[in-house]
Design an enzyme around this catalytic site. Structure first.
Site, PDB file in Angstrom:
ATOM      1  N   TYR A 141       0.826  -1.213   0.000  1.00 24.50           N
ATOM      2  CA  TYR A 141       0.000   0.000   0.000  1.00 24.50           C
ATOM      3  C   TYR A 141       0.860   1.262   0.000  1.00 24.50           C
ATOM      4  O   TYR A 141       0.452   2.294  -0.506  1.00 24.50           O
ATOM      5  CB  TYR A 141      -0.895   0.042   1.247  1.00 24.50           C
ATOM      6  CG  TYR A 141      -2.222  -0.649   1.115  1.00 24.50           C
ATOM      7  CD1 TYR A 141      -2.299  -1.995   0.800  1.00 24.50           C
ATOM      8  CD2 TYR A 141      -3.409   0.057   1.332  1.00 24.50           C
ATOM      9  CE1 TYR A 141      -3.528  -2.628   0.707  1.00 24.50           C
ATOM     10  CE2 TYR A 141      -4.634  -0.571   1.240  1.00 24.50           C
ATOM     11  CZ  TYR A 141      -4.687  -1.916   0.928  1.00 24.50           C
ATOM     12  OH  TYR A 141      -5.903  -2.531   0.835  1.00 24.50           O
ATOM     13  N   LYS A 186       2.918 -15.409   2.474  1.00 28.27           N
ATOM     14  CA  LYS A 186       3.091 -16.143   1.214  1.00 28.27           C
ATOM     15  C   LYS A 186       4.579 -16.449   1.100  1.00 28.27           C
ATOM     16  O   LYS A 186       5.270 -16.038   0.157  1.00 28.27           O
ATOM     17  CB  LYS A 186       2.568 -15.278   0.049  1.00 28.27           C
ATOM     18  CG  LYS A 186       2.540 -15.972  -1.305  1.00 28.27           C
ATOM     19  CD  LYS A 186       1.461 -17.040  -1.441  1.00 28.27           C
ATOM     20  CE  LYS A 186       1.593 -17.764  -2.765  1.00 28.27           C
ATOM     21  NZ  LYS A 186       0.692 -18.937  -2.876  1.00 28.27           N
ATOM     22  N   ASP A 219      -3.226 -18.296   0.540  1.00 30.95           N
ATOM     23  CA  ASP A 219      -4.235 -18.961  -0.295  1.00 30.95           C
ATOM     24  C   ASP A 219      -4.927 -20.085   0.471  1.00 30.95           C
ATOM     25  O   ASP A 219      -6.151 -20.235   0.425  1.00 30.95           O
ATOM     26  CB  ASP A 219      -3.628 -19.452  -1.624  1.00 30.95           C
ATOM     27  CG  ASP A 219      -2.288 -20.158  -1.472  1.00 30.95           C
ATOM     28  OD1 ASP A 219      -1.738 -20.210  -0.349  1.00 30.95           O
ATOM     29  OD2 ASP A 219      -1.781 -20.679  -2.489  1.00 30.95           O
ATOM     30  N   ASP A 243      -6.435  -6.942   4.145  1.00 35.80           N
ATOM     31  CA  ASP A 243      -7.553  -6.267   3.474  1.00 35.80           C
ATOM     32  C   ASP A 243      -8.475  -7.309   2.843  1.00 35.80           C
ATOM     33  O   ASP A 243      -9.697  -7.283   3.017  1.00 35.80           O
ATOM     34  CB  ASP A 243      -6.993  -5.324   2.400  1.00 35.80           C
ATOM     35  CG  ASP A 243      -8.101  -4.609   1.641  1.00 35.80           C
ATOM     36  OD1 ASP A 243      -9.028  -4.098   2.294  1.00 35.80           O
ATOM     37  OD2 ASP A 243      -8.041  -4.588   0.397  1.00 35.80           O
ATOM     38  N   ASP A 247     -12.395  -8.895   4.296  1.00 31.65           N
ATOM     39  CA  ASP A 247     -13.635  -8.808   3.509  1.00 31.65           C
ATOM     40  C   ASP A 247     -14.236 -10.200   3.347  1.00 31.65           C
ATOM     41  O   ASP A 247     -15.444 -10.391   3.471  1.00 31.65           O
ATOM     42  CB  ASP A 247     -13.375  -8.202   2.119  1.00 31.65           C
ATOM     43  CG  ASP A 247     -13.742  -6.720   2.050  1.00 31.65           C
ATOM     44  OD1 ASP A 247     -13.665  -6.048   3.105  1.00 31.65           O
ATOM     45  OD2 ASP A 247     -14.106  -6.248   0.965  1.00 31.65           O
TER      46      ASP A 247
END
Ligand code: IPM
Ligand code: MG
Length: 363
Positions: A141, A186, A219, A243, A247
């Site tokens: 970001y 990751k 994942d 983020d 959601d």
């Protein structure tokens, strides 16, 4: 106790839900004898319209000098032209950076009153109580960006200190809950994730011997959140993974409209916002769910004003109201009568005036 609270209603449904939270905070001050001082300032699209910039200097100083900041939402289609020079979201990102709120707490818990609204089966919903701790001021970001006619890049970088402080907070919060931290990364692909994993392992081992730390690839974690959400306790992760996963997780509870968040710095005021966003499709109609903003105000009482009993009372009053089948359109069964944003906030405020409810909350 006195407390200075800066309200940033922002765009879309933001002003409606922040007004609802204000109604409930007024009830808290009546009920518990506090004197909150409210200030209001512009952020996001409304600030761009008023003065050309999404985070005016007056807004930033009203935030930095407050005890807590309650934000509604920023953004909307009228400011979404990809070629625009300024965007509402820049105001929020700059505010997070300037306030130094590196840890974003997003609790996601299921409640039987909303099981029917969840896309998951009831048997998966029992006992889901997850606290996401999302790193908020680093990563992709905030890295350097480049753009030419046919290529673009966003740099993702993390320092050891940035990882340490957010993992430390996650471990501390887990000590007061189930003692289980899932660190999501990751690490099979990204160098930042390998540093993340190494750092999380060391912080947990050296500083929090009682904590059970596990690592999950993002994942796989995304799948497990749907297949077995009850297995998670505290989840700590970097900015963009957080983020996306929050959601995803919000959908499990049945209504994104219920979910609050708290963004905390090492010292200084915290920033509190519902996670639902500006919802331009329903803005201005008085039907948005104010509970995300109200529960965010509860987190502000707890984390920035040190008012734990008051926070618990607001949470109790909110969930009792929902459990009575009272709700805005997103909360009630299709076709069932729904109430307005304002009436929902007033009902929760009235529950706070009810002695029995408050006694149950602070017992
Ligand atoms: C959130 C939002 C923001 C983010 C946007 C509005 C910049 O999606 O708070 O999750 O990506 O952090
Ligand atoms: Mg988001």
């Amino acid at each position: 106790m006195p407390g200075v609270i800066t309200l940033l209603p922002g765009d879309g449904v933001g002003p409606e839900v922040v007004a609802g939270a204000r109604t409930v905070l007024d009830a808290v001050s009546r009920r518990f004898g506090h004197q909150f001082e409210f200030r209001e300032a512009d952020i996001g699209g409304c600030a761009i319209d008023a003065g050309g910039t999404p985070l005016p200097a007056e807004t930033l100083s009203a935030c930095l000098s407050a005890d807590g900041v309650l934000l509604g939402a920023v953004g909307g289609p009228q400011w979404s032209d990809p070629a625009a020079r300024v965007r509402p979201e820049q105001g929020l990102l700059e505010l997070r950076r300037a306030m130094g709120v590196f840890a974003n707490l997003r609790p996601v818990a299921t409640h039987p009153a909303l099981y029917a609204a969840s896309p998951l089966k009831d048997r998966l919903l029992a006992g889901v109580d997850i606290l996401f701790v999302r790193e908020l001021t680093g990563g992709i970001y905030f890295g350097d960006k480049t753009r030419s006619a046919d290529s673009a890049s966003d740099l993702c970088s993390y320092s050891r200190e940035e990882i340490e402080r957010v993992v430390r907070l996650a471990c501390r919060l887990a000590s007061g809950r189930g003692g289980h931290v899932t660190s999501v990364d990751k690490a099979n692909v990204l160098e930042t994730s390998r540093l993340w994993r190494e750092t999380a392992t060391r912080v947990a081992r050296d500083e929090f011997p009682g904590i059970r730390l596990e690592h999950a690839l993002v994942d796989a974690a995304a799948m497990q959140l749907i297949q077995q959400p009850a297995r998670f306790d505290v989840v700590v992760t970097e900015n963009m993974f957080g983020d996306i996963l929050t959601d995803e997780a919000s959908v499990i509870t049945g209504s994104i409209g219920m979910l609050p968040s708290a963004s905390l710095a090492d010292s200084g005021p915290g920033l509190y916002e519902p996670i639902h966003g500006s919802a331009p499709d329903i803005a201005g109609r008085g039907i948005a769910n104010p509970c995300g903003a109200i529960l965010s105000a509860a987190m502000m009482l707890r984390h920035s004003l040190g008012l734990e009993a008051e926070a618990a009372a607001v949470e109790q009053a909110t969930w009792e109201t929902v459990a009575r089948g009272i709700g805005t359109a997103d909360l009630v069964a299709p076709g069932a009568p729904a109430i307005t944003t304002r009436d929902m906030a007033a009902t929760i405020a009235a529950a706070l005036d009810d002695d029995a409810a408050v006694r149950r909350a602070i017992a």
